[in-house]
Design a protein around this motif. Structure first.
Motif, PDB file in Angstrom:
ATOM      1  N   LEU A  38      -0.373 -27.633 -33.673  1.00 25.47           N
ATOM      2  CA  LEU A  38      -1.552 -26.813 -33.968  1.00 25.47           C
ATOM      3  C   LEU A  38      -2.706 -27.252 -33.082  1.00 25.47           C
ATOM      4  CD1 LEU A  38      -1.413 -26.806 -37.879  1.00 25.47           C
ATOM      5  CD2 LEU A  38      -0.519 -25.075 -36.314  1.00 25.47           C
ATOM      6  N   ARG A  39      -3.452 -26.275 -32.577  1.00 25.06           N
ATOM      7  CA  ARG A  39      -4.633 -26.545 -31.758  1.00 25.06           C
ATOM      8  C   ARG A  39      -5.869 -26.042 -32.503  1.00 25.06           C
ATOM      9  NH1 ARG A  39      -2.545 -22.955 -27.083  1.00 25.06           N
ATOM     10  NH2 ARG A  39      -1.993 -21.872 -29.002  1.00 25.06           N
ATOM     11  N   ILE A  40      -6.868 -26.915 -32.614  1.00 25.15           N
ATOM     12  CA  ILE A  40      -8.081 -26.571 -33.354  1.00 25.15           C
ATOM     13  C   ILE A  40      -9.277 -26.773 -32.439  1.00 25.15           C
ATOM     14  CG2 ILE A  40      -9.458 -27.015 -35.411  1.00 25.15           C
ATOM     15  CD1 ILE A  40      -7.019 -28.252 -36.703  1.00 25.15           C
ATOM     16  N   ALA A  41     -10.110 -25.735 -32.319  1.00 24.31           N
ATOM     17  CA  ALA A  41     -11.339 -25.854 -31.543  1.00 24.31           C
ATOM     18  C   ALA A  41     -12.365 -26.633 -32.349  1.00 24.31           C
ATOM     19  CB  ALA A  41     -11.883 -24.474 -31.183  1.00 24.31           C
ATOM     20  N   THR A  42     -13.100 -27.497 -31.696  1.00 24.53           N
ATOM     21  CA  THR A  42     -14.092 -28.316 -32.393  1.00 24.53           C
ATOM     22  C   THR A  42     -15.492 -27.743 -32.187  1.00 24.53           C
ATOM     23  OG1 THR A  42     -14.274 -29.789 -30.486  1.00 24.53           O
ATOM     24  CG2 THR A  42     -12.651 -30.346 -32.157  1.00 24.53           C
ATOM     25  N   GLY A  43     -16.243 -28.328 -31.331  1.00 22.25           N
ATOM     26  CA  GLY A  43     -17.614 -27.905 -31.073  1.00 22.25           C
ATOM     27  C   GLY A  43     -18.235 -28.851 -30.076  1.00 22.25           C
ATOM     28  N   ALA A  53     -15.915 -31.957 -39.176  1.00 21.88           N
ATOM     29  CA  ALA A  53     -15.021 -31.244 -40.092  1.00 21.88           C
ATOM     30  C   ALA A  53     -13.623 -31.105 -39.513  1.00 21.88           C
ATOM     31  CB  ALA A  53     -15.597 -29.865 -40.411  1.00 21.88           C
ATOM     32  N   THR A  54     -13.526 -30.730 -38.237  1.00 16.53           N
ATOM     33  CA  THR A  54     -12.198 -30.533 -37.651  1.00 16.53           C
ATOM     34  C   THR A  54     -11.439 -31.850 -37.518  1.00 16.53           C
ATOM     35  OG1 THR A  54     -13.260 -30.534 -35.453  1.00 16.53           O
ATOM     36  CG2 THR A  54     -12.769 -28.404 -36.453  1.00 16.53           C
ATOM     37  N   ARG A  55     -12.148 -32.954 -37.324  1.00 12.41           N
ATOM     38  CA  ARG A  55     -11.453 -34.248 -37.310  1.00 12.41           C
ATOM     39  C   ARG A  55     -10.817 -34.529 -38.670  1.00 12.41           C
ATOM     40  NH1 ARG A  55     -15.832 -36.205 -34.068  1.00 12.41           N
ATOM     41  NH2 ARG A  55     -16.841 -37.081 -35.921  1.00 12.41           N
ATOM     42  N   ARG A  56     -11.520 -34.195 -39.733  1.00 17.33           N
ATOM     43  CA  ARG A  56     -10.946 -34.401 -41.070  1.00 17.33           C
ATOM     44  C   ARG A  56      -9.762 -33.454 -41.301  1.00 17.33           C
ATOM     45  NH1 ARG A  56     -16.530 -34.508 -42.451  1.00 17.33           N
ATOM     46  NH2 ARG A  56     -16.360 -32.449 -43.458  1.00 17.33           N
TER      47      ARG A  56
END
Length: 442
Positions: A38-43, A53-56
């Motif tokens: 899974l790939r999640i964009a952070t900021g 939040a995305t790190r958690r």
């Protein structure tokens, strides 16, 4: 005994083979398992609310044996673009960016609007807009920012998108002000140095830049939207007025000196519309664990929420918010629940095939066992049919030898006790046939 066991295994082996074949065909129509990667964009930056939040989220996903890649971005607008281009699978997006922002605020996302349909998994926290203006500039209202130099973050950030929307509803034309890409402490420094007339921040929690400007009350002022909050909420439905009470920022420094109303969009977790349903349930469970507590501008239990959505809410997310998690996902580890739910579709072919076949198995077994006895009657009928033509001793001795051969085979026949009646009936009939052969003609 062994013959009965072999017959039993052959019968039920056929049943199992047919059922397994049906299940194999049905399995082709079972939804595939969730992707492992899974790939999640952070900021922007490591200390932004999105990044934290995305790190958690990533930690929770890795605990479920997922491989997670965090992709840094400039903010909501770029997050939205990466989602539409399938460069990431999930991203936090500021309220208003996806659906109702002016085209000018959406930048390059507008050209990609048709690429991938997106859905929301729920809003997770408020992000108030902190608008600071210099006191010596005489621009205490947004309508007065014509000709001003405004720090509003880089292109691709949610801060710039919201700033442009706020200025647009105040009839401040895009060519009547200078947009500066300063953000964070750079924007605060520029405002205090007089290099810009206003600075706009969008932040769920005040960072060092906002703290510094709040403490510089003699030089800058935090814009209060109280008198026009209802009008802003009507014109920009994705913003919610939130209350910052007197001394709510710092009780020791009495900051702010008066109650202040800020305008806050809500950040939402966004994904492509074809996101795997099990991932939706897993992410909402993670959102519950991370965001259901009390927040600076929201009471406990306010988030995650199905409210404040720019994009359609995923149907499984809507069902989760209405009814809670499924029974399996409430009581089983994630991957166990996923496997059981995926296999649930196999219950239909299993019942359709297995029940009739199970009913068919006993007659099939009975037929196989009885056929071991009945097949000798064909030979006996053949001997009986030849008997009228056998008038001499040699012919009858040949028939008698055939009967003795059958008797030897029958003596070696092994059948369960349940078929003893048929077995002994066969032996009686063979004895009767022997009597017929040994009797002389006439």
């Amino acid at each position: 005994m062994w013959a009965a066991i072999v017959t039993f295994l052959r019968t039920w082996g056929l049943i199992v083979l047919l059922v397994a074949g049906g299940l194999g065909i049905a399995y082709r129509f079972v939804a595939p398992p969730p992707p492992q990667m899974l790939r999640i964009a952070t900021g922007p930056g490591a200390d932004s609310a999105y990044a934290r939040a995305t790190r958690r989220y990533a930690e929770a996903l890795r605990a479920e044996d997922f491989t997670v890649e965090l992709v840094e971005s400039q903010g909501s607008v770029e997050n939205l673009a990466m989602l539409r281009q399938r460069r990431v699978d999930f991203a936090l997006v500021q309220g208003g960016v996806a659906g109702t922002m002016p085209v000018a605020a959406q930048g390059r996302v507008a050209s990609a609007r048709q690429e991938v349909a997106l859905v929301s998994l729920g809003s997770v926290f408020f992000e108030p807009a902190w608008v600071f203006v210099r006191r010596d500039a005489g621009r205490q209202r947004l309508q007065q920012l014509n000709g001003a130099r405004i720090a509003m973050g880089p292109p691709g950030s949610g801060t710039r998108a919201l700033a442009l929307a706020l200025l647009e509803v105040n009839a401040v034309e895009p060519d009547s002000f200078i947009a500066s890409p300063f953000s964070g402490t750079d924007a605060a420094d520029a405002l205090l140095a007089g290099e810009v007339d206003a600075a706009i921040f969008v932040a769920a929690e005040p960072g060092p830049a906002i703290s510094r400007l709040m403490a510089a009350g003699e030089q800058v002022e935090l814009v209060d939207f109280e008198t026009r909050a209802a009008a802003y909420a009507r014109l920009l439905p994705y913003v919610t007025p939130v209350h910052l009470p007197r001394s709510g920022f710092s009780l020791a420094l009495d900051l702010p000196a008066e109650d202040v109303v800020l305008l806050a969009p809500a950040a939402s977790l966004i994904a492509p519309a074809d996101v795997h349903p099990q991932l939706v349930s897993l992410f909402i469970r993670i959102l519950q664990e991370e965001h259901r507590g009390r927040q600076s501008f929201a009471p406990e239990g306010r988030f995650p929420s199905a409210l404040n959505q720019d994009l359609p809410l995923h149907r499984d997310a809507a069902r989760w918010y209405e009814s809670g998690p499924t029974f399996l996902q409430s009581w089983m580890p994630f991957w166990v629940a996923v496997t059981v739910e995926r296999m649930w579709v196999l219950l239909i072919p299993l019942l359709t095939l297995a029940l009739p076949l199970i009913r068919f198995a006993p007659p099939l077994y009975t037929w196989q066992m009885e056929s071991r006895i009945w097949r000798y009657y064909d030979d006996m009928r053949g001997i009986e049919a030849e008997l009228p033509a056998a008038r001499d001793d040699a012919a009858r001795d040949a028939l008698l030898a055939r009967i003795n051969g059958l008797e030897g085979k029958i003596a070696k026949l092994s059948v369960p006790s349940a078929y003893g009646r048929q077995f002994y009936a066969l032996r009686r009939d063979l004895d009767w046939l022997r009597d017929q052969v040994t009797q002389r003609p006439g």
